[in-house]
Structures are given as C-alpha cells and as structure tokens.
Design a protein around this motif. Structure first.
Motif, PDB file in Angstrom:
ATOM      1  N   UNK A 179     -26.662 -35.404  -4.042  1.00  0.00           N
ATOM      2  CA  UNK A 179     -26.168 -36.710  -3.606  1.00  0.00           C
ATOM      3  C   UNK A 179     -27.110 -37.817  -4.096  1.00  0.00           C
ATOM      4  N   UNK A 180     -26.543 -38.796  -4.785  1.00  0.00           N
ATOM      5  CA  UNK A 180     -27.341 -39.872  -5.375  1.00  0.00           C
ATOM      6  C   UNK A 180     -26.684 -41.221  -5.122  1.00  0.00           C
ATOM      7  N   UNK A 181     -27.504 -42.215  -4.817  1.00  0.00           N
ATOM      8  CA  UNK A 181     -27.043 -43.601  -4.720  1.00  0.00           C
ATOM      9  C   UNK A 181     -27.608 -44.376  -5.903  1.00  0.00           C
ATOM     10  N   UNK A 182     -26.729 -45.053  -6.640  1.00  0.00           N
ATOM     11  CA  UNK A 182     -27.139 -45.951  -7.719  1.00  0.00           C
ATOM     12  C   UNK A 182     -27.076 -47.365  -7.159  1.00  0.00           C
ATOM     13  N   UNK A 211     -21.481 -31.014 -10.034  1.00  0.00           N
ATOM     14  CA  UNK A 211     -21.403 -31.021  -8.569  1.00  0.00           C
ATOM     15  C   UNK A 211     -21.999 -32.278  -7.951  1.00  0.00           C
ATOM     16  N   UNK A 212     -22.420 -33.207  -8.803  1.00  0.00           N
ATOM     17  CA  UNK A 212     -22.994 -34.455  -8.303  1.00  0.00           C
ATOM     18  C   UNK A 212     -22.015 -35.211  -7.413  1.00  0.00           C
ATOM     19  N   UNK A 213     -22.568 -35.881  -6.410  1.00  0.00           N
ATOM     20  CA  UNK A 213     -21.798 -36.809  -5.580  1.00  0.00           C
ATOM     21  C   UNK A 213     -22.541 -38.135  -5.598  1.00  0.00           C
ATOM     22  N   UNK A 214     -21.872 -39.181  -6.034  1.00  0.00           N
ATOM     23  CA  UNK A 214     -22.555 -40.448  -6.299  1.00  0.00           C
ATOM     24  C   UNK A 214     -21.912 -41.594  -5.532  1.00  0.00           C
ATOM     25  N   UNK A 254     -14.841 -38.346 -11.331  1.00  0.00           N
ATOM     26  CA  UNK A 254     -14.550 -37.889  -9.970  1.00  0.00           C
ATOM     27  C   UNK A 254     -15.821 -37.789  -9.126  1.00  0.00           C
ATOM     28  N   UNK A 255     -16.956 -37.626  -9.769  1.00  0.00           N
ATOM     29  CA  UNK A 255     -18.228 -37.503  -9.033  1.00  0.00           C
ATOM     30  C   UNK A 255     -18.647 -38.804  -8.359  1.00  0.00           C
ATOM     31  N   UNK A 256     -18.095 -39.938  -8.822  1.00  0.00           N
ATOM     32  CA  UNK A 256     -18.352 -41.212  -8.146  1.00  0.00           C
ATOM     33  C   UNK A 256     -17.412 -41.275  -6.951  1.00  0.00           C
ATOM     34  N   UNK A 257     -17.981 -41.038  -5.772  1.00  0.00           N
ATOM     35  CA  UNK A 257     -17.161 -40.805  -4.578  1.00  0.00           C
ATOM     36  C   UNK A 257     -16.850 -42.053  -3.770  1.00  0.00           C
ATOM     37  N   UNK A 258     -17.766 -43.037  -3.751  1.00  0.00           N
ATOM     38  CA  UNK A 258     -17.580 -44.176  -2.845  1.00  0.00           C
ATOM     39  C   UNK A 258     -18.408 -45.371  -3.306  1.00  0.00           C
ATOM     40  N   UNK A 259     -18.067 -46.523  -2.730  1.00  0.00           N
ATOM     41  CA  UNK A 259     -18.744 -47.778  -3.064  1.00  0.00           C
ATOM     42  C   UNK A 259     -19.176 -48.483  -1.779  1.00  0.00           C
ATOM     43  N   UNK A 309     -20.956 -40.497   5.937  1.00  0.00           N
ATOM     44  CA  UNK A 309     -20.665 -39.193   6.551  1.00  0.00           C
ATOM     45  C   UNK A 309     -19.198 -38.792   6.363  1.00  0.00           C
ATOM     46  N   UNK A 310     -18.332 -39.767   6.219  1.00  0.00           N
ATOM     47  CA  UNK A 310     -16.906 -39.474   6.051  1.00  0.00           C
ATOM     48  C   UNK A 310     -16.567 -38.982   4.645  1.00  0.00           C
ATOM     49  N   UNK A 311     -17.335 -39.464   3.650  1.00  0.00           N
ATOM     50  CA  UNK A 311     -16.915 -39.248   2.270  1.00  0.00           C
ATOM     51  C   UNK A 311     -17.908 -38.480   1.407  1.00  0.00           C
ATOM     52  N   UNK A 312     -19.112 -38.254   1.899  1.00  0.00           N
ATOM     53  CA  UNK A 312     -20.122 -37.507   1.148  1.00  0.00           C
ATOM     54  C   UNK A 312     -20.410 -36.208   1.897  1.00  0.00           C
ATOM     55  N   UNK A 313     -19.843 -35.137   1.423  1.00  0.00           N
ATOM     56  CA  UNK A 313     -19.949 -33.863   2.138  1.00  0.00           C
ATOM     57  C   UNK A 313     -21.049 -32.963   1.539  1.00  0.00           C
TER      58      UNK A 313
END
Length: 314
Positions: free
Chosen positions: A94-97, A163-166, A188-193, A310-314
């Motif tokens: 899990x990474x935040x840019x 498998x990245x979640x960003x 698809x790995x960019x999950x949310x803003x 918590x809703x979108x990064x599993x």
C-alpha cells in the motif's frame, strides 16, 4: 482627407498601439506571476519549524527520517523529476503518492507524510515539475502535472508489482492535480483519491485571484494571459479543469476543504463533489483556512482519512 482628420486617425492609431502594447505587457507580467516557474511573492514560504506548530512532531520526523531518492521524466519530455520515498515501518504493498501545492515543494508535505506513515503506508513525495528540485519552466495548474503523477503511479507499480494498492493525495494545486488525474485512463492499482482544497479549474481560480489580489476584472487580462500561456506553454487556463475530470471518475474520492478558505473559496469543493461520478465523501473543516484543515483539526482529519481508506484499501 483633411489634416485634422488625418491627425485624428494617427492619434487614434497611436492610442490603439499603446493600449495594445500595455495589455500585452500586462499579460506577459501576469504570465510570469501565474505560469512561469520560480519563487512567487504571493505564495507564503515555508516557515521555520517551531515547537508551537500543532504538527511539529510530524514535520520534524519527516525532516529527519531517512529517505530514498526516486527519479522520473515528466510526461512527454526529458525533464528530470525527483521524489522522496519512505517505506512503511512494516512491509506493505500500500502506497500513497502525495502532490504538493502551487509554488511549494515536497518539504511542505511533512504533516501529511507522517499521517500516512502512521497508518502503515509507503509514501512517495515528488517535487512537481518546475518546482522544488524538479526541472521545468512552467506550472500548468494540473494539466501537465496530472500526467506526470500518473507516471509516478506507474513507477510504483513497476517497483512493487501488480499487487500494489495506491492512493493519490494532493493539497491545493495538488488537490486539483489529483482530481485531473482521476479523469485520465488509470491503472487498476490506483484505488482511490483524496483531494484537499483543490479548485474547480485554473481559469476560475486565476480569475478569482486576479480580483482578490489585484482588483482586476476577468476581461481582458485573464483571457490574454491564457492566450500567452497557450503560445508559450501549450495550454489554456480552461484546459486545467478538475470539474470536467471528476465527471469521468468512477473510483472513490474523499473531498476535503477548509470552511474558512478564501484562497480557493470553499464553494468550489461543493461543485467538484456534486460533479464527481464515483463513490465519494466530503469533509469541510469548520474554521480552517486554505491548506490548514489538518493542522486546524488533526483528530477529525485523521479519523476521516482513516475511515475512508479502510473502505477501499484492503
């Protein structure tokens, strides 16, 4: 033609030339103030870190923590961009840019970086093109920058795997850039803003600031400066449009704004929130000025961000 009429036409021609020259000069000056990269007199510089700062511990941690240096070329150019990368304390995908604001740099993002590090995320903090240590001569209010940050997202995926979640997070112009990125074709790995105090579009924000700071009307200076920006930098102010971008977004977005923001007026967040086509949440922090929602109410800010992720990064 009589002499009087001839001299009248000559005088009129001189006046037209002088007025046109004055408007061109004014638009070039305004272009240098708004688009050309460099220190801006109307943008507050980072103040020395003081213990009275509510985010003192977080900012000091960011200043002192060991960082990796990443590089990337700006989209469509060979301009070198630089970033700090701080891995999470415990290995994660899990990474935040993080995207900083206008006339700023990555060092200004310490409080936000510390928040996401505390939540267990890797953090990547670039200097936006033309700012900080990154190369470039123009600031395009998110038009080019959104494509640059998409490249940073793709670099995270290349290094950390499919498998990245960003999450893409931005403040002020960074918030607008985040929204503009949401309108692009994203992996698809960019999950949310998460966007904090971004504007609807550059033309509206620059028009607002021209009135607020210089008491200048929209016409003719803003359109003329936009034309100069198109000629010199390749974009019109209207091209940097977060409002249009979020209409194409179908991924989750958290909108944050200060209730007392007079730099990017609070009304703008309601416009982009209503226009967004994806799952969305809104937090307006009562009493917070521009880019000050976190420091004004850190507990509410952290609680809201934590619940959203918590809703979108599993």
């Amino acid at each position: 033609m009589s002499k009087r009429k001839k001299w009248g036409l000559i005088s009129l021609g001189v006046i037209v030339v002088l007025v046109a020259g004055g408007l061109l000069g004014a638009s070039l000056y305004f272009y240098n103030m708004t688009v050309a990269s460099g220190k801006k007199s109307f943008v507050g510089t980072e103040k020395p870190l003081r213990k009275s700062d509510r985010l003192y511990a977080q900012k000091k941690w960011y200043r002192d923590v060991k960082k990796e240096r990443w590089t990337e070329n700006a989209a469509g150019t060979h301009l070198k961009q630089v970033a700090d990368y701080i891995p999470a304390a415990k290995a994660t995908k899990k990474t935040v840019v993080l995207v900083h604001g206008f006339g700023s740099n990555k060092e200004a993002m310490g409080g936000y970086v510390a928040l996401f590090h505390q939540l267990g995320y890797n953090t990547l903090i670039p200097d936006t093109r033309g700012q900080g240590e990154s190369q470039g001569k123009v600031i395009s209010y998110g038009y080019y920058e959104s494509r640059d940050y998409l490249k940073w997202v793709k670099q995270v995926i290349a290094k950390q795997g499919p498998q990245s979640q960003i999450v893409l997070f931005g403040v002020s112009m960074g918030g607008a850039t985040t929204m503009m990125t949401s309108g692009l074709k994203t992996p698809t790995q960019l999950k949310a803003y998460i966007e904090d105090c971004g504007y609807t579009d550059a033309q509206s924000e620059i028009s607002y600031q021209a009135k607020q700071m210089y008491n200048l009307p929209y016409w003719p200076l803003v359109p003329l400066t936009s034309a100069v920006a198109k000629a010199k930098a390749g974009f019109h102010f209207k091209d940097a449009n977060a409002l249009a971008a979020v209409k194409k977004n179908h991924k989750p977005m958290l909108f944050i704004h200060g209730g007392a923001d007079t730099f990017v007026p609070t009304r703008m967040v309601y416009q982009v929130y209503r226009a967004d086509a994806g799952p969305k949440e809104l937090l307006v922090v009562k009493g917070a000025k521009h880019a000050a929602a976190l420091s004004h109410n850190p507990e509410l800010y952290e609680k809201t961000v934590t619940a959203f992720l918590a809703k979108y990064m599993k």
